[in-house]
Design a protein around this motif. Structure first.
Motif, short mmCIF file in Angstrom:
data_model
loop_
_atom_site.label_atom_id
_atom_site.label_comp_id
_atom_site.label_asym_id
_atom_site.label_seq_id
_atom_site.Cartn_x
_atom_site.Cartn_y
_atom_site.Cartn_z
N UNK A 36 -1.78 3.21 9.00
CA UNK A 36 -1.72 1.74 8.98
C UNK A 36 -0.28 1.32 9.22
N UNK A 37 -0.13 0.40 10.17
CA UNK A 37 1.21 -0.06 10.52
C UNK A 37 1.60 -1.28 9.65
N UNK B 299 4.28 -4.12 2.72
CA UNK B 299 5.00 -2.86 2.72
C UNK B 299 3.96 -1.74 2.70
N UNK B 300 3.87 -0.98 3.80
CA UNK B 300 2.85 0.05 3.94
C UNK B 300 3.54 1.41 4.01
N UNK B 301 3.17 2.33 3.11
CA UNK B 301 3.79 3.65 3.06
C UNK B 301 2.70 4.72 3.02
N UNK C 217 0.86 -1.17 0.00
CA UNK C 217 0.00 0.00 0.00
C UNK C 217 0.90 1.23 0.00
N UNK C 218 0.72 2.10 -0.98
CA UNK C 218 1.55 3.29 -1.10
C UNK C 218 0.62 4.50 -1.27
N UNK C 219 0.53 5.32 -0.21
CA UNK C 219 -0.33 6.49 -0.23
C UNK C 219 -1.78 6.11 -0.56
N UNK C 220 -2.31 5.20 0.23
CA UNK C 220 -3.68 4.73 0.06
C UNK C 220 -4.51 5.17 1.26
#
Length: 373
Positions: A372-373, A361-363, A338-341
């Motif tokens: 979100x961690x 991988x959460x960004x 997730x990238x900028x979601x």
């Protein structure tokens, strides 16, 4: 009503039922070159594309041409078909045509007993000449199977293709080395279907500004799907992506309707949603359901890792979970990203069915305003 009037009406009805304009339409097409068909409604059996015909047009908007498939034409009836033989390439053009597939008169009962009917069918021999087809402003409706069907060594360019109520698929792409471009089109109560078998039957599909109700895609080895400005209305979504295939959608909207259950993605290759909005419905369990596949492997490719990316997108409930991550396989280096979601209206961002589950991988992503961690 007098018996004479009744007899006249009866005889008129029999003539109407027996209407067959196949010879007339075929003769017009056989003239070759660039042909504009007569205006009106014509009942026809399957028509073959003549070798000398380059362009086929229907009548103008104020006096259109409608071709109606004659009753009881069987499971392999393609109303207009062009199949080239040999190594020579060929290009044809179709414009301003209406096709009524007349499925209620085909013995259709809502099953796939007429699975290979199509309004238009295009193809060539494997590894030989390529057929290129340009189609603009064509309407096809009420097919017991497909609206349009392309098969082997075919490049199709579709603009303003309007498909309605095609039972199996509005837009079907199968076979080997097919390329399909479609834009500015609308597919109601139907959608796109790709099932390219095996033996390197790669398909490459590009969509732009398409509204559709179904996506049922099998992207085989070295296939690709690129789409922008898609509006999906949630009747069926299923994607199987081979290790060497690529699925990419950007700037699109997905509405998951009641009864659809989820956007099901059976992952083997790379899948990316960029700047998309996905909206759920009441009673929905999850928006996405991921299956990390261990069955489809390419012996010619060392790539076995699977990647699912949601980037710069908005996921909106109601739904219990945004993404069901499914079960991971330890021999793969899979990744959910997730990238900028931004996720709103769901209880959880994701769930996993096995600990520790698929690597994540959460960004810069949030669930109901919380990072979100």
């Amino acid at each position: 009503m007098s018996w004479l009037a009744f007899l006249v009406l009866f005889l008129f009805a029999q003539v109407a039922v027996a209407q067959d304009d196949t010879a007339k339409i075929q003769a017009e097409m056989n003239a070759g070159g660039n042909v504009t068909l007569s205006s009106g409604v014509f009942v026809v059996k399957p028509i073959e594309w003549p070798a000398n015909l380059n362009e086929l047009s229907g009548g103008p908007p104020e006096a259109p041409t409608t071709l109606v498939l004659a009753p009881n034409q069987g499971p392999w009836a393609r109303l207009v078909s062009c199949i080239i033989k040999g190594s020579a390439d060929r290009k044809i053009v179709i414009k301003n045509l209406r096709i009524d597939m007349n499925r209620d008169e085909q013995g259709w009962d809502g099953k796939l007993n007429l699975a290979h009917q199509a309004g238009m069918f295009f193809g060539a021999e494997k590894d030989k000449g390529r057929l290129t087809v340009d189609v603009e402003n064509v309407r096809i409706w009420d097919s017991a199977a497909d609206g349009v069907y392309t098969h082997h060594n075919t490049t199709t360019n579709w603009r303003k293709l309007y498909l309605t109520r095609c039972y199996r698929a509005g837009f079907a792409v199968t076979g080997k080395n097919c390329i399909a471009y479609a834009r500015d089109s609308k597919w109601i109560e139907c959608g796109i279907d790709s099932e390219p078998n095996s033996d390197g039957h790669a398909v490459n599909i590009v969509l732009d500004n398409i509204e559709l109700d179904e996506m049922d895609l099998f992207l085989s080895a070295r296939s690709s799907f690129y789409a922008t400005d898609i509006t999906y209305n949630g009747k069926l979504f299923y994607l199987l992506c081979h290790p060497t295939a690529k699925f990419f959608v950007a700037d699109s909207k997905f509405k998951v309707l009641p009864g659809t259950a989820r956007l099901k993605v059976r992952l083997v290759g790379d899948t990316e949603f960029l700047r998309c909005i996905v909206t759920g419905s009441a009673g929905l369990g999850n928006l996405f359901n991921l299956v990390w596949d261990e069955d489809v492997k390419d012996p010619n490719s060392a790539k076995t890792n699977q990647h699912f990316l949601l980037k710069e997108s908005l996921l909106i409930g109601p739904a219990t979970t945004a993404v069901d991550l499914g079960i991971d396989y330890p021999d793969r280096k899979n990744l959910f990203e997730l990238d900028n979601v931004r996720i709103e209206g769901t209880t959880t961002a994701y769930v996993t069915q096995k600990k520790p589950g698929v690597p994540r991988k959460i960004t810069n992503s949030t669930l109901n305003g919380v990072p979100i961690q």
